[in-house]
Design an enzyme around this catalytic site. Structure first.
Site, short mmCIF file in Angstrom:
data_model
loop_
_atom_site.label_atom_id
_atom_site.label_comp_id
_atom_site.label_asym_id
_atom_site.label_seq_id
_atom_site.Cartn_x
_atom_site.Cartn_y
_atom_site.Cartn_z
N GLU A 169 31.83 19.56 103.66
CA GLU A 169 30.85 18.52 103.33
C GLU A 169 31.07 18.01 101.91
O GLU A 169 31.54 18.73 101.03
CB GLU A 169 29.42 19.05 103.49
CG GLU A 169 29.08 19.33 104.94
CD GLU A 169 27.62 19.72 105.18
OE1 GLU A 169 27.17 19.56 106.33
OE2 GLU A 169 26.93 20.18 104.25
N CYS A 190 30.18 14.45 94.93
CA CYS A 190 30.13 15.91 94.91
C CYS A 190 31.10 16.40 95.98
O CYS A 190 30.89 16.11 97.17
CB CYS A 190 28.71 16.40 95.19
SG CYS A 190 28.56 18.19 95.35
N CYS A 250 32.54 29.81 101.72
CA CYS A 250 32.49 30.43 100.40
C CYS A 250 32.40 31.94 100.57
O CYS A 250 31.79 32.42 101.53
CB CYS A 250 31.29 29.92 99.59
SG CYS A 250 31.27 30.47 97.87
N CYS A 280 25.96 34.04 97.20
CA CYS A 280 24.77 33.81 96.36
C CYS A 280 23.57 33.67 97.28
O CYS A 280 23.61 32.93 98.27
CB CYS A 280 24.95 32.57 95.50
SG CYS A 280 26.30 32.71 94.30
N CYS A 317 21.89 30.07 98.19
CA CYS A 317 22.76 28.94 98.54
C CYS A 317 23.18 29.02 100.00
O CYS A 317 23.68 30.06 100.45
CB CYS A 317 23.99 28.95 97.64
SG CYS A 317 25.20 27.67 98.03
N GLU A 377 33.89 28.13 95.71
CA GLU A 377 33.98 28.45 94.29
C GLU A 377 35.30 27.87 93.76
O GLU A 377 36.38 28.39 94.08
CB GLU A 377 33.92 29.97 94.09
CG GLU A 377 34.33 30.47 92.72
CD GLU A 377 33.61 29.80 91.56
OE1 GLU A 377 34.30 29.20 90.71
OE2 GLU A 377 32.35 29.87 91.50
N SER A 422 32.10 23.20 88.47
CA SER A 422 31.00 24.17 88.39
C SER A 422 31.45 25.51 88.96
O SER A 422 32.02 25.57 90.04
CB SER A 422 29.80 23.64 89.19
OG SER A 422 28.77 24.60 89.21
N LEU A 452 24.12 29.62 86.13
CA LEU A 452 23.63 30.82 85.46
C LEU A 452 22.43 31.42 86.21
O LEU A 452 22.50 32.53 86.72
CB LEU A 452 23.26 30.48 84.02
CG LEU A 452 23.00 31.63 83.08
CD1 LEU A 452 24.20 32.54 82.95
CD2 LEU A 452 22.57 31.11 81.71
N HIS A 453 21.32 30.69 86.25
CA HIS A 453 20.13 31.01 87.06
C HIS A 453 19.37 32.27 86.66
O HIS A 453 18.29 32.52 87.18
CB HIS A 453 20.47 31.07 88.55
CG HIS A 453 21.30 29.92 89.03
ND1 HIS A 453 21.01 28.61 88.68
CD2 HIS A 453 22.41 29.86 89.80
CE1 HIS A 453 21.92 27.80 89.23
NE2 HIS A 453 22.77 28.53 89.90
N CYS A 508 21.44 20.21 96.12
CA CYS A 508 22.08 21.39 95.56
C CYS A 508 21.72 22.64 96.35
O CYS A 508 20.55 22.92 96.57
CB CYS A 508 21.66 21.54 94.10
SG CYS A 508 22.40 22.95 93.28
#
Length: 349
Positions: free
Chosen positions: A96, A109, A116, A120, A123, A168, A199, A223-224, A341
């Site tokens: 996507e 984007c 992935c 996380c 996500c 990633e 990113s 970071l989060h 996001c």
């Protein structure tokens, strides 16, 4: 397997590689530059389009090489004008990518992997398996197709590219850097590297490699959380790439490139949205010149996180600003079509 996939993808060859192939076939070496221009400047989608090459050479190229172009499979239009695309790859895998129009910029984007491997917790892509890396040409094609979409729908070309789609980027280092080279080179699309942001979830040794390679594009770190206990909970990658290791890598990167870093920070309700969390983040920001983008969370069906309340978001941002940290609050785009996001995940088989 389909024969087109078995042939060597021509865009994985350098100009020098192409020259060697052509000379071995009895063709003049200058044809390599012509072929490269068709691939990376003119975005040719077939050998037939390469009209300044002799027909016999085009046929020879078609027999020996594949040109595994990406195609738009489906597009969804959001009420806020965001367009989400599912792209079909030559091997039938699906990825996507999103066109994000705002008054200031037109942003693509793009994805760097099929799925992935980082898991996380917040996500949607992290709940998919990683099938493979994308080639440089497959990343390039996403940009070209989204640029065409921007011109067709809004009459404005792309101004920015963010590697914030599926995957990633730093786990597909060589292909990501080659795609950026082709997007920014004078014999490619000639875009400014300052308009490109990569990113990462935070892989310390690869951030140092970006420094060694003295990259010119922008770097953003997801970071989060600015303490290891919380970050470990939501981002398992932090267990091998602690905040201390990341801080050291980022300082090294900054010394080598002089590029400030952007920290992306999603505020989760009653998890990382308190003033003590803001204080930890402000302290982390002291390591090098940076800015913080506070990102609205977009709930997904796999996880129970909720977006932080508006007053806590404002208080968090104001605390950082008082500490001298450049802070922006980013509102989500394309939520109604799962294009925002953290929402990218292939729902079809």
């Amino acid at each position: 397997m389909n024969a087109i996939v078995e042939k060597k993808e021509i865009r994985n060859l350098s100009v020098e590689d192409l020259k060697k192939v052509l000379i071995a076939e009895g063709e003049p070496a200058f044809r390599a530059k012509q072929i490269s221009e068709w691939l990376w400047m003119k975005s040719a989608r077939s050998f037939e389009e390469m009209t300044n090459l002799p027909k016999a050479l085009r046929e020879k190229l078609n027999e020996r090489f594949s040109l595994n172009v990406v195609n738009i499979h489906q597009s969804q239009h959001s009420s806020d004008k965001t367009i989400k695309n599912t792209f079909r790859l030559a091997d039938n895998n699906i990825i996507e990518g999103v066109l994000i129009p705002t008054p200031e910029r037109m942003t693509a984007c793009v994805s760097s992997q099929v799925g992935c491997s980082l898991t996380c917790k917040f996500c949607a892509t992290g709940y998919m398996e990683r099938k493979r890396n994308l080639d440089a040409g497959e990343i390039y094609d996403q940009v070209v197709l989204i640029d065409q979409q921007a011109k067709l729908n809004y009459g404005i070309p792309l101004s920015n590219i963010v590697y914030m789609g599926m995957g990633e980027p730093l786990l597909n280092y060589a292909n990501v850097l080659r795609s950026i080279d082709r997007l920014t080179a004078p014999d490619g699309l000639n875009m400014s590297p300052k308009r490109i942001t990569v990113s990462t979830a935070g892989i310390a040794k690869m951030i140092k490699k970006l420094g060694d390679d003295q990259v010119k594009f922008n770097l953003a770190l997801s970071l989060h959380a600015a303490n290891d206990v919380k970050r470990n909970e939501i981002m398992p990658i932090n267990e091998q790439n602690t905040l201390k290791a990341l801080a050291e890598a980022l300082k090294y990167y900054f010394i080598k490139t002089k590029n400030p870093v952007t920290y992306e920070y999603i505020l989760f309700d009653n998890f990382n949205d308190g003033l003590e969390d803001a204080a930890e983040l402000a302290k982390f920001c002291k390591h090098l010149p940076c800015k913080v983008n506070i990102i609205e969370y977009n709930p997904i069906s796999f996880a129970s996180f909720q977006n932080a309340e508006e007053d806590k978001t404002e208080a968090f941002a104001n605390y950082l600003r008082k500490q001298g940290v450049i802070t922006n609050i980013r509102r989500s785009r394309g939520k109604d079509i799962d294009a925002a996001c953290g929402q990218l995940a292939i729902k079809e088989k």
